[in-house]
Design a protein around this motif. Sequence first.
Motif: not given
Length: 178
Positions: A86-88, A115-117, A168
């Motif tokens: 999840q993003d968090d 990190d999620a990204d 980003k």
Amino acid sequence: MKRGFEIVSKYKHQDLTLPYRSTKHAAGYDFEAAEDFVLPSIWKTNFLKVLWQLHHNQSVSETDLINGSRDLKPFLVPTGIKAYMQDDEYLLMANRSSNPLKRNLILPNGVGIIDADYYNNDANEGEIFVQLINMGLKDLTIKKGERIGQGIFMPYLQADGEDERAIKRTGGFGSSGR
């Protein structure tokens, strides 16, 4: 799907094992090496020469100090695994408790943060690497399938008035630094 692991395309047909918990109540998912990997001993490098000079109060050139420090760099052991979450959330990568005791392996920064990204980024598809330094007297060969680290999914909190400078992700390993 909330969180989990996938094999990166480079290793799709290499018979890798997805990370797993070794016991029912283990917090960490064990990561294995994706291929055989030789970790050089720090004692076989210029680091030893510089250490000897410093110990014997001999002058050490700036170049030797820089090169001796570079010899302490970690090596990135490939896992062939990427993690989605999840993003968090983030994946906290930690050393296995047996690595320093049995194999003289340390993580240079103590932990790694995925990190999620990082998942499916353009540079390396989000492949997770374990940073290791071999403190042993001899080079160490890590065999494909050996457990080399562990990952724990963790939530995180954001501060009030979050920084507008966040951008980003455009790269892979170490790309969020400035």
